[in-house]
Design an enzyme around this catalytic site. Structure first.
Site, PDB file in Angstrom:
ATOM      1  N   SER A 138       0.874  -1.172   0.000  1.00 18.96           N
ATOM      2  CA  SER A 138       0.000   0.000   0.000  1.00 18.96           C
ATOM      3  C   SER A 138       0.905   1.215   0.000  1.00 18.96           C
ATOM      4  O   SER A 138       2.091   1.117   0.364  1.00 18.96           O
ATOM      5  CB  SER A 138      -0.855  -0.003   1.281  1.00 18.96           C
ATOM      6  OG  SER A 138      -1.446   1.264   1.499  1.00 18.96           O
ATOM      7  N   TYR A 151      -2.063  -1.349  10.325  1.00 22.21           N
ATOM      8  CA  TYR A 151      -2.012  -1.415   8.861  1.00 22.21           C
ATOM      9  C   TYR A 151      -0.683  -0.868   8.342  1.00 22.21           C
ATOM     10  O   TYR A 151      -0.019  -1.486   7.502  1.00 22.21           O
ATOM     11  CB  TYR A 151      -3.195  -0.620   8.305  1.00 22.21           C
ATOM     12  CG  TYR A 151      -3.449  -0.792   6.828  1.00 22.21           C
ATOM     13  CD1 TYR A 151      -4.219  -1.856   6.347  1.00 22.21           C
ATOM     14  CD2 TYR A 151      -2.943   0.114   5.906  1.00 22.21           C
ATOM     15  CE1 TYR A 151      -4.462  -2.001   4.985  1.00 22.21           C
ATOM     16  CE2 TYR A 151      -3.185  -0.031   4.549  1.00 22.21           C
ATOM     17  CZ  TYR A 151      -3.954  -1.085   4.095  1.00 22.21           C
ATOM     18  OH  TYR A 151      -4.197  -1.234   2.742  1.00 22.21           O
TER      19      TYR A 151
HETATM   20  P1  NAD Z   1     -11.413  -6.152  -0.265  1.00 26.11           P
HETATM   21  O1  NAD Z   1     -12.034  -6.090   1.077  1.00 26.11           O
HETATM   22  O2  NAD Z   1     -12.204  -5.837  -1.487  1.00 26.11           O
HETATM   23  O3  NAD Z   1     -10.738  -7.576  -0.513  1.00 26.11           O
HETATM   24  C1  NAD Z   1     -10.001  -8.232   0.484  1.00 26.11           C
HETATM   25  C2  NAD Z   1      -9.890  -9.681   0.112  1.00 26.11           C
HETATM   26  O4  NAD Z   1      -9.158 -10.359   1.161  1.00 26.11           O
HETATM   27  C3  NAD Z   1     -11.253 -10.378   0.016  1.00 26.11           C
HETATM   28  O5  NAD Z   1     -11.201 -11.364  -0.991  1.00 26.11           O
HETATM   29  C4  NAD Z   1     -11.387 -11.029   1.391  1.00 26.11           C
HETATM   30  O6  NAD Z   1     -12.253 -12.143   1.408  1.00 26.11           O
HETATM   31  C5  NAD Z   1      -9.938 -11.441   1.624  1.00 26.11           C
HETATM   32  N1  NAD Z   1      -9.642 -11.719   3.019  1.00 26.11           N
HETATM   33  C6  NAD Z   1      -9.824 -10.914   4.102  1.00 26.11           C
HETATM   34  N2  NAD Z   1      -9.445 -11.574   5.214  1.00 26.11           N
HETATM   35  C7  NAD Z   1      -9.002 -12.790   4.821  1.00 26.11           C
HETATM   36  C8  NAD Z   1      -8.477 -13.913   5.505  1.00 26.11           C
HETATM   37  N3  NAD Z   1      -8.332 -13.927   6.837  1.00 26.11           N
HETATM   38  N4  NAD Z   1      -8.149 -15.006   4.781  1.00 26.11           N
HETATM   39  C9  NAD Z   1      -8.319 -15.028   3.433  1.00 26.11           C
HETATM   40  N5  NAD Z   1      -8.793 -13.991   2.741  1.00 26.11           N
HETATM   41  C10 NAD Z   1      -9.142 -12.889   3.426  1.00 26.11           C
HETATM   42  O7  NAD Z   1     -10.146  -5.177  -0.145  1.00 26.11           O
HETATM   43  P2  NAD Z   1      -9.110  -4.605  -1.222  1.00 26.11           P
HETATM   44  O8  NAD Z   1      -9.197  -3.131  -1.109  1.00 26.11           O
HETATM   45  O9  NAD Z   1      -9.264  -5.259  -2.535  1.00 26.11           O
HETATM   46  O10 NAD Z   1      -7.740  -5.037  -0.536  1.00 26.11           O
HETATM   47  C11 NAD Z   1      -6.842  -5.960  -1.110  1.00 26.11           C
HETATM   48  C12 NAD Z   1      -5.429  -5.606  -0.674  1.00 26.11           C
HETATM   49  O11 NAD Z   1      -5.091  -4.327  -1.189  1.00 26.11           O
HETATM   50  C13 NAD Z   1      -5.256  -5.521   0.842  1.00 26.11           C
HETATM   51  O12 NAD Z   1      -4.015  -6.087   1.203  1.00 26.11           O
HETATM   52  C14 NAD Z   1      -5.265  -4.036   1.100  1.00 26.11           C
HETATM   53  O13 NAD Z   1      -4.545  -3.704   2.254  1.00 26.11           O
HETATM   54  C15 NAD Z   1      -4.571  -3.538  -0.144  1.00 26.11           C
HETATM   55  N6  NAD Z   1      -4.798  -2.118  -0.440  1.00 26.11           N
HETATM   56  C16 NAD Z   1      -6.052  -1.634  -0.628  1.00 26.11           C
HETATM   57  C17 NAD Z   1      -6.216  -0.289  -0.919  1.00 26.11           C
HETATM   58  C18 NAD Z   1      -7.558   0.320  -1.160  1.00 26.11           C
HETATM   59  O14 NAD Z   1      -7.634   1.556  -1.246  1.00 26.11           O
HETATM   60  N7  NAD Z   1      -8.615  -0.439  -1.321  1.00 26.11           N
HETATM   61  C19 NAD Z   1      -5.102   0.552  -0.975  1.00 26.11           C
HETATM   62  C20 NAD Z   1      -3.849   0.022  -0.769  1.00 26.11           C
HETATM   63  C21 NAD Z   1      -3.697  -1.312  -0.501  1.00 26.11           C
END
Ligand code: NAD
Length: 256
Positions: A138, A151
């Site tokens: 991130s 985080y």
């Molecule tokens: P999201 O909530 O849409 O997806 C998260 C995914 O992780 C889902 O498939 C969920 O089922 C899975 N998950 C959660 N806990 C789990 C567990 N214990 N075991 C297995 N799977 C699990 O979120 P996202 O925004 O797509 O996030 C994905 C990644 O991107 C994360 O690592 C997040 O930190 C990172 N990220 C997101 C953003 C943002 O703005 N959305 C920004 C930077 C980084």
């Protein structure tokens, strides 16, 4: 480009993981999906791209389940060529109010899971002489924000793990890099939009504008499709000597 190869994407039932899984499948990779919630509809979307898709429901906070998932992937497709460590959760609170069990969960799911999956994936990649490990960190792996102690700690840790993985494999065909998105409008961020809207009495659109305006100079969300294209680049021949980078796609957030 990835025909005959297998990509395992953790947390690929939703958001960024699903976007990356689709982009790798569009290049011909078979996909091992993981994550919670509805599996059938995202699985059907990836299958429609003409590749084979398997699913394992490992809880990424549990090392034994991660090991079982990696074994399952090898049994299904021979080996994992591309590992995308993406699963993640968020919790927002000041340190003095941060529930210790939320801290433990974020460190386990957002950081330690990448170590457990990488540890299991490396030997087969090294034996094959080719592999790609892509850690979805991130912009919070590069800079901090208040109220995100677990985080930010986990994501800085993932960037560190990325560099060590890259160095230990630097003379091989196995590369490891991190992707550092700014705001992406997934369920993880929509929760933060909802919290802002509720706290300040704003509409959904007003809360989104406020969220972007606080951090992201482009005032645009990065999309899962754009992040998928970056993952494809890391897997391409042009990415052969890209090693240990933490590549932000953040609308200028970290440039400030
Ligand atoms: P999201 O909530 O849409 O997806 C998260 C995914 O992780 C889902 O498939 C969920 O089922 C899975 N998950 C959660 N806990 C789990 C567990 N214990 N075991 C297995 N799977 C699990 O979120 P996202 O925004 O797509 O996030 C994905 C990644 O991107 C994360 O690592 C997040 O930190 C990172 N990220 C997101 C953003 C943002 O703005 N959305 C920004 C930077 C980084």
């Amino acid at each position: 480009m990835l025909k005959g190869k297998t990509a395992l994407v953790t947390g690929s039932t939703s958001g960024i993981g699903l976007g990356i899984a689709k982009a790798l499948a569009a290049q011909g990779a078979n996909i091992v999906m993981n994550g919670f919630g509805d599996v059938d509809s995202p699985k059907a979307v990836i299958e429609a791209l003409g590749v084979q898709v398997a699913y394992h429901g490992a809880d990424m906070s549990k090392p034994a389940e991660i090991e079982a998932m990696m074994k399952f992937a090898a049994e299904q497709f021979g080996r994992v060529d591309v590992l995308v460590n993406n699963a993640g959760i968020q919790h927002v609170a000041r340190i003095e109010n941060f529930p210790p069990e939320r801290w433990d969960a974020i460190i386990a799911i957002n950081m330690s899971s990448a170590f457990h999956a990488t540890r299991a994936a490396l030997p087969a990649m090294q034996a094959a002489g080719w592999g790609r490990i892509i850690n979805v960190a991130s912009v919070h792996g590069l800079v901090a924000s208040a109220e995100k102690s677990a985080y930010v700690t986990a994501k800085h840790g993932v960037v560190g793990l990325t560099k060590v993985t890259a160095l230990e494999n630097a003379t091989t065909g196995v590369t490891c890099n991190a992707i550092c998105p700014g705001w992406v409008l997934t369920p993880l961020v929509q929760k933060q939009v909802d919290a802002k809207a509720a706290a300040l009495g704003l509409s959904n659109d007003e809360a989104k504008k406020l969220l972007l305006g606080e951090k992201e100079p482009s005032l645009q969300f990065t999309t899962p499709e754009e992040l998928g294209a970056l993952a494809v680049f890391f897997c391409s021949p042009a990415g052969n000597n890209v090693r240990g980078v933490a590549w932000n796609m953040d609308g200028g957030w970290a440039a400030q």
